[in-house]
Design an enzyme around this catalytic site. Structure first.
Site, PDB file in Angstrom:
ATOM      1  CG  ASP A 493      -2.154  -0.706   1.130  1.00 39.16           C
ATOM      2  OD1 ASP A 493      -2.567  -0.950  -0.010  1.00 39.16           O
ATOM      3  OD2 ASP A 493      -2.747  -1.042   2.164  1.00 39.16           O
TER       4      ASP A 493
HETATM    5  C1  GLC Z   1      -0.769   2.526   5.986  1.00 41.67           C
HETATM    6  C2  GLC Z   1       0.032   1.392   6.541  1.00 41.67           C
HETATM    7  C3  GLC Z   1      -0.094   0.147   5.722  1.00 41.67           C
HETATM    8  C4  GLC Z   1      -1.528  -0.146   5.472  1.00 41.67           C
HETATM    9  C5  GLC Z   1      -2.297   1.065   4.971  1.00 41.67           C
HETATM   10  C6  GLC Z   1      -3.766   0.732   4.921  1.00 41.67           C
HETATM   11  O1  GLC Z   1      -0.302   2.902   4.757  1.00 41.67           O
HETATM   12  O2  GLC Z   1       1.381   1.710   6.607  1.00 41.67           O
HETATM   13  O3  GLC Z   1       0.521  -0.934   6.374  1.00 41.67           O
HETATM   14  O4  GLC Z   1      -1.630  -1.162   4.526  1.00 41.67           O
HETATM   15  O5  GLC Z   1      -2.110   2.164   5.803  1.00 41.67           O
HETATM   16  O6  GLC Z   1      -4.577   1.736   4.460  1.00 41.67           O
HETATM   17  C1  GLC Z   2      -1.438  -3.754   5.470  1.00 42.41           C
HETATM   18  C2  GLC Z   2      -2.692  -3.806   4.641  1.00 42.41           C
HETATM   19  C3  GLC Z   2      -2.538  -4.723   3.464  1.00 42.41           C
HETATM   20  C4  GLC Z   2      -1.299  -4.386   2.705  1.00 42.41           C
HETATM   21  C5  GLC Z   2      -0.083  -4.370   3.609  1.00 42.41           C
HETATM   22  C6  GLC Z   2       1.167  -3.919   2.915  1.00 42.41           C
HETATM   23  O1  GLC Z   2      -1.244  -4.982   6.109  1.00 42.41           O
HETATM   24  O2  GLC Z   2      -3.787  -4.234   5.419  1.00 42.41           O
HETATM   25  O3  GLC Z   2      -3.658  -4.631   2.617  1.00 42.41           O
HETATM   26  O4  GLC Z   2      -1.135  -5.313   1.669  1.00 42.41           O
HETATM   27  O5  GLC Z   2      -0.317  -3.492   4.682  1.00 42.41           O
HETATM   28  O6  GLC Z   2       1.141  -2.570   2.598  1.00 42.41           O
END
Ligand code: GLC
Ligand code: GLC
Length: 822
Positions: A493
């Protein structure tokens, strides 16, 4: 250093001191009513949706960290006789934190038991939610170990949340005026907003006659006191206050005289109840809650024998669920996680997605599309019917172009518009979850289920059509190198290649200022190959051979592109940025190699024949592997890069900037099994296995019985420290990696496959697996080195490794597997 121990026979983790490095929690309930409970009875309860129907108040990020809970205070009413003992204390240590002579917390499957002893008074509280009920029981057992009678006061205490947890924490100009309760027959009813559009209320009941109660917080605590020193507890006297605005609470006072050696049970119930809209008041036309509908439920669960029966039913339920997959290997950490805790965590992630834990506030994200599809991979064998319903819910949030809302709200099942879509990997995960469901159940009818797009009535198409559009979505978004465009982000993300955010406070997830026609993802390419191959399998099964060919050619075409544009010489590249420069390449100064494409591309079958998979996995081992697990990339990003986005916003070693993001580690384990390296696969498995890290709890700090999302990477000052326990895709993927790929017990379209790739030192293991209603008893023995397997099914030698479906009526199948040698 350890703070407790595993009790595997009872399927419990036993915490031996209250001051764990962080609150170590458990989850209660698994249908509609839920509770989070820490080892000191902190946490909160809610009905279905942690934001919109929050029953009790909890203060995140407070000091002390764990503030708010379901608390029981004991007061020694003869305390003048025991001068050196406290006059009152908390049975769960918090919130008074008086020294306890004994303390123990047992977190089990859907229940938590906290026991403590002070000055010869022992208390034990069993917390659980009976199956199918919307209430939480706290069954308190008091024992007087003194030689003389003890005169005690017992106080229960919760603070009600005014339902919408976000509003509750922000809208004080309104909230301070709307709180309302009723008290009848010793039951405290919380009815804020019941006068208008709510048909539901909460209640706190007790099996004993009350000596008093308070429902206005200030009356209970006193003007300037906190929960650690309520003035009513200090004085041993309640004021029977009726809340009017401010902060409604539920607190009860019971007086108990216990003779020497005497024991007594007191039951408290914290419940939620809904009334019919047209029968909410009694008498009709009044403003008084109709309690006729809830009274029988309260009466039932205030009886200790009903409580015991409900508890036994809960235990039996979990026995049956966990029994579906039981293993006995030479490694205790593997056994414990597979048989108990990993399966349990998978259920919790299935229920909560990323909504409510001690790191997810319950008011932020709803259900994640990508997350829930992956959670299903480890869950599907536990309760296939729930998995089916979830798949249909998820697919119904898909958009007509095949894209998906990134998140949706569980209560309304609508996609969240503020986050929207365009995470270009999202739709592909639906293919993996449906395929896993089909392999587990053989319920092909699901493909014909009519499912709408964007929840719009009239747009229903068979689920199969949704899967086709998922694949097409990638093919419609191909970049300059022929690789899939990344969109807002892919699985990571925080790799935001189109965002270019330079304004504080902007959301990396939603702000985009590039059109997104350039940046591409090698990871999505790998995922696409995997998903398209699954689709080819599905199409073959439903006898659409031409479609199967189309999917296979699309996968092959993409594979060609990956070799042309995605291979860096010794590993797979990660992506191309908005200027078409590679990310995750030896050409880069930082972020030269990333874990995600190595795992995903090898899982999709790339490079297995020609040694390039091995090369990639060796690079992972040499460059990314640490004693605490595999980091996301190296070198970490040392400063903020406009063209990379959130990934570079984190200090090096944390989260997506080179943290050990545990979710990705099992991809490498699976990849290692694909090239036959059982030792390496299991070595990676053990590095992040929570039980195997129990001995370093002072470093790991999170619960040693569940996976955390992240362990700080080698670039972080707190290397090895875990964060964000419980709600993580790590749970499902590790379950898949160990059960299906290392132990090698895999559902397929043709039957149960048994193809272990285990450590060379393992001489044997046994598995019992219920698959499509049949019990498979599998004994594996090593007869020599290597992974060559020879299966004997019901005494007959089998060709290959897949046991085709036995004739109807078969209850049990016995399998002997010889592994290695000739
Ligand atoms: C933030 C977190 C990430 C997560 C995302 C969800 O970017 O660092 O881990 O997946 O929020 O919206
Ligand atoms: C968080 C989010 C997941 C994403 C991950 C890596 O765990 O929930 O959707 O893939 O972060 O960013």
């Amino acid at each position: 250093m350890k703070f407790g121990h595993f009790d595997d026979d009872r399927r419990e983790y036993v915490i031996e001191r209250p001051d764990t490095p962080l609150p170590w929690i458990n989850f209660l309930g698994n249908q509609a009513f839920f509770g989070l409970i820490s080892n000191t009875a902190g946490g909160y309860s809610f009905y279905r949706d942690a934001r919109l129907r929050r029953l009790t108040r909890y203060r995140y990020n407070n000091a002390p960290l764990d503030s708010g809970g379901r608390y029981i205070y004991l007061r020694d009413d003869d305390s003048s006789k025991y001068q050196d003992e406290p006059a009152y204390w908390s049975t769960s240590w918090q919130p008074t934190r008086h020294q306890l002579d004994e303390y123990q917390c047992r977190h089990g499957m859907g229940y938590t038991i906290i026991r403590s002893k002070v000055a010869g008074i022992e208390s034990q509280t069993r917390h659980f939610i009976p199956l199918g009920e919307n209430l939480e029981i706290w069954e308190l057992t008091l024992t007087n170990h003194r030689e003389q009678t003890a005169n005690l006061s017992v106080f229960s205490a919760i603070e009600f949340c005014l339902w919408d947890a976000l509003d509750d924490a922000t809208n004080f100009q309104r909230n301070y005026s709307i709180g309302e309760v009723e008290v009848e027959d010793g039951v405290i009813y919380h009815k804020t907003e019941y006068r208008e559009r709510r048909d539901h209320f909460a209640y706190l009941a007790c099996s004993e006659t009350l000596a008093g109660f308070d429902t206005q917080r200030e009356a209970f605590l006193g003007h300037y006191n906190g929960w650690d020193s309520p003035s009513a507890v200090q004085a041993g006297q309640m004021s029977n206050s009726i809340a009017s605005g401010w902060q409604p609470v539920g607190t009860q006072h019971i007086k108990v005289a216990l003779r020497a050696g005497e024991q007594k049970k007191i039951v408290f119930i914290l419940g939620y109840h809904e009334n019919p809209k047209d029968d909410k008041f009694d008498p009709p036309g009044s403003q008084t809650i109709n309690k006729r509908t809830v009274k029988p439920i309260i009466a039932r669960y205030l009886k200790p024998d009903e409580v015991e029966a409900a508890f036994q039913a809960l235990r039996a339920y979990w026995d049956k669920l966990l029994d579906k997959f039981q293993v006995n290997t030479p490694d205790p950490h593997t056994n414990r996680m597979v048989n108990i805790w990993n399966a349990y965590q998978v259920m919790v992630t299935f229920n909560f997605s990323r909504s409510a834990s001690y790191f997810e506030s319950g008011i932020g994200r709803g259900m994640g599309f990508r997350d829930s599809n992956q959670d299903l991979l480890g869950f599907v064998h536990l309760v296939p019917d729930w998995a089916r319903a979830r798949i249909l819910d998820l697919a119904a949030t898909q958009l007509p172009d095949g894209g998906a809302y990134h998140q949706y709200q569980p209560l309304t099942k609508r996609g969240n518009n503020d986050v929207g879509s365009n995470f270009n990997d999202d739709p592909l995960w639906l293919v993996l979850s449906v395929s896993a469901y089909l392999k587990e159940t053989g319920d092909w009818s699901i493909l014909n289920e009519p499912v709408p797009y964007d929840n719009t009535p009239g747009t229903e198409q068979p689920l199969y059509d949704h899967l086709q559009r998922s694949i097409q979505f990638t093919l419609d978004r191909i970049g300059p190198h022929g690789l899939p465009l990344i969109g807002r982000a892919d699985w990571n993300d925080c790799l935001n290649l189109n965002c270019f955010s330079d304004t504080p406070g902007q959301s990396f997830q939603t702000t985009t200022n590039k059109e997104g026609k350039v940046a591409e993802s090698v990871f999505i390419a790998g995922l696409f190959i995997l998903a398209a191959t699954e689709m080819a399998g599905i199409a073959t099964q439903i006898k659409h051979p031409q479609e199967a060919n189309t999917f296979t050619s699309a996968a092959q075409e993409m594979e060609k592109t990956v070799w042309e544009a995605g291979w860096d010489g010794a590993w797979f590249r990660r992506a191309y940025d908005n200027f078409s420069n590679p990310i995750g390449s030896k050409e880069c100064e930082e972020g030269q190699i990333f874990i995600e494409p190595q795992g995903m591309c090898v899982m999709a079958g790339l490079g297995i024949e020609d040694g390039r998979a091995e090369l990639a996995l060796d690079s992972v081992f040499n460059r990314l592997t640490t004693p605490h697990g595999i980091v996301l990339h190296q070198p970490a990003f040392t400063c903020y890069y406009l063209h990379l986005g959130e990934i570079s916003s984190y200090p090096p070693g944390y989260k997506e900037n080179a943290g050990i993001f545990c979710h990705t580690n099992p991809w490498i384990m699976i990849a290692e099994t694909k090239i036959g390296r059982g030792d390496q696969a299991h070595d990676h498995y053990l590095r992040i296995n929570p039980s195997a890290r129990e001995n370093i709890s002072e470093i790991h700090r999170c619960e040693p019985y569940v996976y955390s999302q992240m362990i700080a990477g080698r670039d972080a000052p707190k290397f090895g420290e875990a964060k964000n326990s419980w709600l993580t895709g790590t749970a499902a993927w590790n379950y898949v990696a160990i059960t299906q790929w290392i132990l090698g017990i895999r559902p397929t379209f043709e039957g149960l496959q048994v193809a272990p790739v285990i450590p060379s030192a393992w001489k044997r293991f046994e598995v019992q697996r219920t698959y499509r209603g049949i019990r498979y008893k599998i004994h594996v023995v090593r007869t020599g080195p290597g992974n060559k397997t020879l299966l004997e099914v019901e005494g007959k030698t089998l060709e290959g490794t897949t046991i085709s479906f036995p004739p109807a009526g078969t209850k049990e199948v016995s399998v002997i597997v010889k592994i290695g040698g000739d």
